[in-house]
Design a protein around this motif. Structure first.
Motif, PDB file in Angstrom:
ATOM      1  N   SER A 157      37.552  10.018  62.359  1.00 59.86           N
ATOM      2  CA  SER A 157      38.546  11.091  62.317  1.00 59.86           C
ATOM      3  C   SER A 157      39.681  10.787  63.288  1.00 59.86           C
ATOM      4  O   SER A 157      39.446  10.646  64.494  1.00 59.86           O
ATOM      5  CB  SER A 157      37.907  12.435  62.685  1.00 59.86           C
ATOM      6  N   ARG A 158      40.891  10.709  62.778  1.00 62.37           N
ATOM      7  CA  ARG A 158      42.035  10.491  63.666  1.00 62.37           C
ATOM      8  C   ARG A 158      42.291  11.721  64.529  1.00 62.37           C
ATOM      9  O   ARG A 158      42.825  11.611  65.634  1.00 62.37           O
ATOM     10  CB  ARG A 158      43.280  10.126  62.861  1.00 62.37           C
ATOM     11  N   TYR A 159      41.893  12.884  64.040  1.00 63.34           N
ATOM     12  CA  TYR A 159      42.062  14.104  64.833  1.00 63.34           C
ATOM     13  C   TYR A 159      41.115  14.088  66.040  1.00 63.34           C
ATOM     14  O   TYR A 159      41.492  14.499  67.144  1.00 63.34           O
ATOM     15  CB  TYR A 159      41.798  15.336  63.975  1.00 63.34           C
ATOM     16  N   ALA A 160      39.896  13.618  65.829  1.00 61.51           N
ATOM     17  CA  ALA A 160      38.946  13.517  66.933  1.00 61.51           C
ATOM     18  C   ALA A 160      39.435  12.513  67.968  1.00 61.51           C
ATOM     19  O   ALA A 160      39.366  12.759  69.184  1.00 61.51           O
ATOM     20  CB  ALA A 160      37.568  13.114  66.410  1.00 61.51           C
ATOM     21  N   HIS A 161      39.949  11.383  67.517  1.00 65.78           N
ATOM     22  CA  HIS A 161      40.485  10.395  68.451  1.00 65.78           C
ATOM     23  C   HIS A 161      41.695  10.955  69.196  1.00 65.78           C
ATOM     24  O   HIS A 161      41.896  10.650  70.385  1.00 65.78           O
ATOM     25  CB  HIS A 161      40.849   9.108  67.718  1.00 65.78           C
ATOM     26  N   ALA A 162      42.492  11.769  68.530  1.00 60.50           N
ATOM     27  CA  ALA A 162      43.647  12.387  69.197  1.00 60.50           C
ATOM     28  C   ALA A 162      43.203  13.334  70.298  1.00 60.50           C
ATOM     29  O   ALA A 162      43.834  13.405  71.370  1.00 60.50           O
ATOM     30  CB  ALA A 162      44.510  13.124  68.174  1.00 60.50           C
ATOM     31  N   ALA A 163      42.120  14.074  70.067  1.00 54.94           N
ATOM     32  CA  ALA A 163      41.595  14.972  71.102  1.00 54.94           C
ATOM     33  C   ALA A 163      41.086  14.177  72.306  1.00 54.94           C
ATOM     34  O   ALA A 163      41.338  14.543  73.462  1.00 54.94           O
ATOM     35  CB  ALA A 163      40.475  15.838  70.529  1.00 54.94           C
ATOM     36  N   ILE A 164      40.391  13.081  72.035  1.00 53.17           N
ATOM     37  CA  ILE A 164      39.922  12.220  73.128  1.00 53.17           C
ATOM     38  C   ILE A 164      41.098  11.649  73.902  1.00 53.17           C
ATOM     39  O   ILE A 164      41.091  11.590  75.134  1.00 53.17           O
ATOM     40  CB  ILE A 164      39.041  11.082  72.569  1.00 53.17           C
ATOM     41  N   ASP A 165      42.137  11.254  73.168  1.00 54.69           N
ATOM     42  CA  ASP A 165      43.315  10.679  73.821  1.00 54.69           C
ATOM     43  C   ASP A 165      44.017  11.683  74.733  1.00 54.69           C
ATOM     44  O   ASP A 165      44.662  11.284  75.713  1.00 54.69           O
ATOM     45  CB  ASP A 165      44.298  10.163  72.767  1.00 54.69           C
ATOM     46  N   CYS A 166      43.859  12.964  74.452  1.00 53.07           N
ATOM     47  CA  CYS A 166      44.433  13.982  75.342  1.00 53.07           C
ATOM     48  C   CYS A 166      43.836  13.864  76.739  1.00 53.07           C
ATOM     49  O   CYS A 166      44.565  13.935  77.748  1.00 53.07           O
ATOM     50  CB  CYS A 166      44.179  15.385  74.786  1.00 53.07           C
ATOM     51  N   LEU A 167      42.518  13.685  76.817  1.00 51.61           N
ATOM     52  CA  LEU A 167      41.883  13.531  78.120  1.00 51.61           C
ATOM     53  C   LEU A 167      42.364  12.258  78.807  1.00 51.61           C
ATOM     54  O   LEU A 167      42.645  12.250  80.017  1.00 51.61           O
ATOM     55  CB  LEU A 167      40.362  13.518  77.974  1.00 51.61           C
TER      56      LEU A 167
END
Length: 275
Positions: A157-167
């Motif tokens: 999921s690119r959305y999940a990776h985007a959330a991780i990238d926020c951290l």
């Protein structure tokens, strides 16, 4: 040398205390395997936090003498309660101190243990150099760090990776590094230590490993990402809808058809003769 610590990105809530405990307990065998200290040896744990790792150090080396240091008085108080409850006879002393200004004599310790600390520092190499002062020649340094860029999972999921990238971005903003695991060897070697060895410690979860799915994927990693929602939205790193979808997709990795992978890095080195 004085370096002001960066604010701990995950905060000091009761939720974070539980998460740290879940992480340490779930990963104890993976991360602490091979780490034990002789009876009577003097061991410094830097950045002990709430004592989540301290209890496992004490369990593995009950006759060693530990000194646990942290910048947070509140965390130290929790650590003392945690360790005393589980190991009332443990040899542990507690100090509130900045690791760049440790109140100890030169070469006072036989071993130093550092876990999940360097990723929160703007100057990790300088921190490792500073620790050499209190480690006797021939003493050992053990460092454990994660690397959020090592995360992959199914379903993708690119959305999940985007959330991780926020951290990752939130930690990077003040100068810290959530990708530090991959740089551990050059950091330790560059700080002047000898015989540096770094090896990966991989966590992989699927339905056949329900304890890890719950203890690590859900209660450690996803809980860690969820904790920065407010800051991520305030920094305009992601939209609320994309964040919510990313977290939901991360939870899909904990379903029966999901898988999750993360790599920690453990380094061990020797303090050379002091010059």
């Amino acid at each position: 040398m004085t370096t002001t610590p960066i604010d701990y990105v995950h905060g000091y809530s009761a939720h974070e205390t539980r998460r740290l405990g879940d992480q340490a307990d779930t990963l104890a065998q993976l991360l602490h395997a091979g780490t034990a200290y002789p009876a009577g040896s003097k061991v410094l744990e830097v950045g002990c936090g709430v004592g989540a790792q301290t209890v496992h150090l004490v369990e593995a080396s009950p006759e060693a003498h530990f000194t646990a240091v942290d910048v947070s008085a509140a965390s130290l108080a929790q650590a003392r309660v945690r360790v005393t409850a589980l190991f009332p006879q443990a040899h542990v002393t507690w100090h509130e101190a900045n690791l760049f200004e440790l109140p100890f004599a030169d070469a006072e310790f036989d071993h130093i243990f550092v876990c999940f600390v360097l990723e929160h520092l703007a100057a990790p190499g300088q921190a490792l150099s500073a620790l050499r002062r209190v480690l006797r020649p021939g003493g050992t340094l053990t460092v454990i760090e994660g690397d959020h860029g090592s995360t992959f999972f199914h379903p993708h999921s690119r959305y999940a990776h985007a959330a991780i990238d926020c951290l990752i971005q939130l930690q990077a903003a003040p100068g810290a590094n959530a990708l530090i695991g991959r740089a551990l060897h050059p950091l330790i070697a560059g700080a002047g230590y000898d015989d540096v060895t770094v090896r990966p410690r991989t966590v992989y979860t699927d339905r056949s490993r329900p304890g890890l799915v719950d203890g690590f994927t859900r209660n450690t990693f996803i809980a860690m990402i969820e904790s920065v929602r407010k800051d991520a939205l305030a920094a305009d790193l992601i939209t609320p809808s994309d964040w919510d979808r990313g977290i939901a997709d991360l939870h899909c990795a904990t379903a029966d058809d999901g898988t999750f992978h993360y790599t920690f890095f453990k380094g061990v080195a020797i303090s050379p003769p002091h010059r």
